[in-house]
Design a protein around this motif. Structure first.
Motif, PDB file in Angstrom:
ATOM      1  N   THR A 125       0.830  -1.196   0.000  1.00 15.56           N
ATOM      2  CA  THR A 125       0.000   0.000   0.000  1.00 15.56           C
ATOM      3  C   THR A 125       0.870   1.254   0.000  1.00 15.56           C
ATOM      4  O   THR A 125       0.640   2.191  -0.774  1.00 15.56           O
ATOM      5  CB  THR A 125      -0.929   0.005   1.220  1.00 15.56           C
ATOM      6  OG1 THR A 125      -1.775  -1.149   1.170  1.00 15.56           O
ATOM      7  CG2 THR A 125      -1.793   1.250   1.245  1.00 15.56           C
ATOM      8  N   SER A 143       1.524   4.225  -3.088  1.00 12.16           N
ATOM      9  CA  SER A 143       1.536   5.681  -2.920  1.00 12.16           C
ATOM     10  C   SER A 143       2.812   6.279  -3.499  1.00 12.16           C
ATOM     11  O   SER A 143       2.782   7.304  -4.188  1.00 12.16           O
ATOM     12  CB  SER A 143       1.410   6.052  -1.448  1.00 12.16           C
ATOM     13  OG  SER A 143       0.099   5.861  -0.985  1.00 12.16           O
ATOM     14  N   VAL A 175       0.079   1.695   8.149  1.00 12.66           N
ATOM     15  CA  VAL A 175       0.458   2.109   6.796  1.00 12.66           C
ATOM     16  C   VAL A 175       1.119   3.481   6.816  1.00 12.66           C
ATOM     17  O   VAL A 175       2.129   3.710   6.141  1.00 12.66           O
ATOM     18  CB  VAL A 175      -0.758   2.097   5.863  1.00 12.66           C
ATOM     19  CG1 VAL A 175      -0.409   2.699   4.507  1.00 12.66           C
ATOM     20  CG2 VAL A 175      -1.286   0.680   5.691  1.00 12.66           C
ATOM     21  N   ALA A 176       0.558   4.426   7.577  1.00 18.31           N
ATOM     22  CA  ALA A 176       1.118   5.784   7.625  1.00 18.31           C
ATOM     23  C   ALA A 176       2.586   5.761   8.032  1.00 18.31           C
ATOM     24  O   ALA A 176       3.394   6.547   7.507  1.00 18.31           O
ATOM     25  CB  ALA A 176       0.312   6.641   8.594  1.00 18.31           C
ATOM     26  N   ALA A 196      -3.169   8.646   5.425  1.00 20.17           N
ATOM     27  CA  ALA A 196      -3.510   7.245   5.654  1.00 20.17           C
ATOM     28  C   ALA A 196      -4.216   7.141   6.997  1.00 20.17           C
ATOM     29  O   ALA A 196      -3.593   6.877   8.026  1.00 20.17           O
ATOM     30  CB  ALA A 196      -2.270   6.370   5.617  1.00 20.17           C
ATOM     31  N   VAL A 231      -4.782   7.630   0.900  1.00 20.62           N
ATOM     32  CA  VAL A 231      -4.608   6.188   1.065  1.00 20.62           C
ATOM     33  C   VAL A 231      -5.795   5.559   1.781  1.00 20.62           C
ATOM     34  O   VAL A 231      -6.197   4.434   1.491  1.00 20.62           O
ATOM     35  CB  VAL A 231      -3.313   5.884   1.848  1.00 20.62           C
ATOM     36  CG1 VAL A 231      -3.077   4.385   1.964  1.00 20.62           C
ATOM     37  CG2 VAL A 231      -2.116   6.551   1.178  1.00 20.62           C
ATOM     38  N   GLY A 232      -6.362   6.299   2.757  1.00 23.26           N
ATOM     39  CA  GLY A 232      -7.530   5.780   3.478  1.00 23.26           C
ATOM     40  C   GLY A 232      -8.760   5.843   2.586  1.00 23.26           C
ATOM     41  O   GLY A 232      -8.661   5.801   1.363  1.00 23.26           O
TER      42      GLY A 232
END
Length: 311
Positions: free
Chosen positions: A109, A113, A136-137, A196, A218-219
């Motif tokens: 993921t 990005s 993820v962030a 995210a 991303v979210g």
């Protein structure tokens, strides 16, 4: 059959290699049928959801990610999400490997990005703001650092203590990062804003985005989630990871409902960008936006990279 735990899988998925691997995957022939969604159990109110996400390629690999989402696990002191990836020989059906699905998902993921940034952010973009501090962030700064020379990295989170911990983590791996509490100012000063989060109301406002900036969302991988105000899509050149984003992302659905975006306004997706069929950024002053919802193609690319490195 190999079993690859989380630590080993992470070590075999460096972003310097994973981002190019995703670029190659989007340019190649990989079949991605619709995911299957199961509610468990069959009778009564479901207590969990299981997702089956298959994909196969022309290199002889077939993989399936199985994701179990059980919200009630928090009361048991367990994580609400568990996943595993199973890789097979596509010519024989022989199992090749099982891999930690959470590592596969989070790293691919963040790499997607970064792949979007490589096409859409200005070549001289050096000021990054990450919004969010979750699984993820925490990977976004290292991933984006693999495609852009970052001179300033900031992180904001609704819980400031999590942003502080995230910045400290990045400094430990050589990224000069600081936590911030003023979101508006941080957005206005950034060349790249990467979000995210699990937000269900907008965090980013259109008037905060500077000319020539890049917004990475991303979210918002479901219709009830949103990270950016609909106006962020107006007067921006918009790309998605796959066409599926038009049906799944609350950000896109809200922007269309508000009249700030039409489906025909979307410039393209990673398939077209990676195959050279569509153009990315066209000017230094253009404001770009990339919305991703994830795809089983990315999972397969990451899993076969781990397997081939081990083999």
């Amino acid at each position: 059959m190999l079993h690859v735990d989380a630590q080993r899988a992470e070590s075999l998925l460096p972003f310097e290699s994973l981002v190019p691997a995703l670029r190659e995957a989007f340019a190649s022939r990989i079949s991605v049928p619709p995911r299957q969604i199961l509610s468990l159990p069959d009778e009564g109110a479901p207590v969990g959801t299981s997702l089956l996400m298959p994909a196969w390629d022309d290199r002889g690999y077939y993989g399936v990610k199985l994701v179990n989402i059980f919200p009630g696990n928090s009361a048991r002191g367990l994580p609400g999400l568990h996943s595993v990836y199973v890789l097979f020989d596509a010519n024989t059906g022989v199992p090749l490997a099982t891999l930690d699905g959470d590592v596969i998902t989070s790293r691919r993921t963040a790499a997607a990005s970064a792949l979007g940034v490589s096409f859409l952010a200005r070549p001289d973009a050096s000021r990054l703001l990450v919004v969010g501090a979750g699984r993820v962030a925490r990977l976004l700064a290292p991933a984006i650092a693999s495609v852009r020379r970052l001179e300033s990295v900031k992180v904001w989170n609704v819980r400031p203590e999590s942003a502080l911990a995230c910045a400290e983590r990045w400094r430990g791996c050589g990224i000069d990062a600081v936590a911030v509490t003023d979101l508006e100012t941080a957005v206005r000063e950034a060349d790249i804003v990467s979000c995210a989060t699990l937000a269900q109301s907008p965090l980013i406002q259109a008037e905060w985005m500077a000319p020539g900036s890049h917004l990475d969302l991303v979210g918002s991988f479901s219709p009830v989630m949103t990270e950016a105000a609909p106006a962020c899509f107006a007067q921006a050149a918009v790309w998605t990871d796959t066409p599926e984003a038009l049906r799944k992302s609350g950000d896109i659905l809200n922007a269309i409902a508000a009249g700030c975006l039409r489906e025909t306004d979307i410039q393209g997706n990673l398939y077209g960008l990676c195959r050279g069929e569509s153009q990315g950024r066209t000017s230094p002053s253009q404001r770009t936006l990339f919305k991703a919802v994830g795809n089983a193609l990315e999972d397969l690319a990451a899993a076969r990279m781990v397997y081939e490195n081990l083999r």
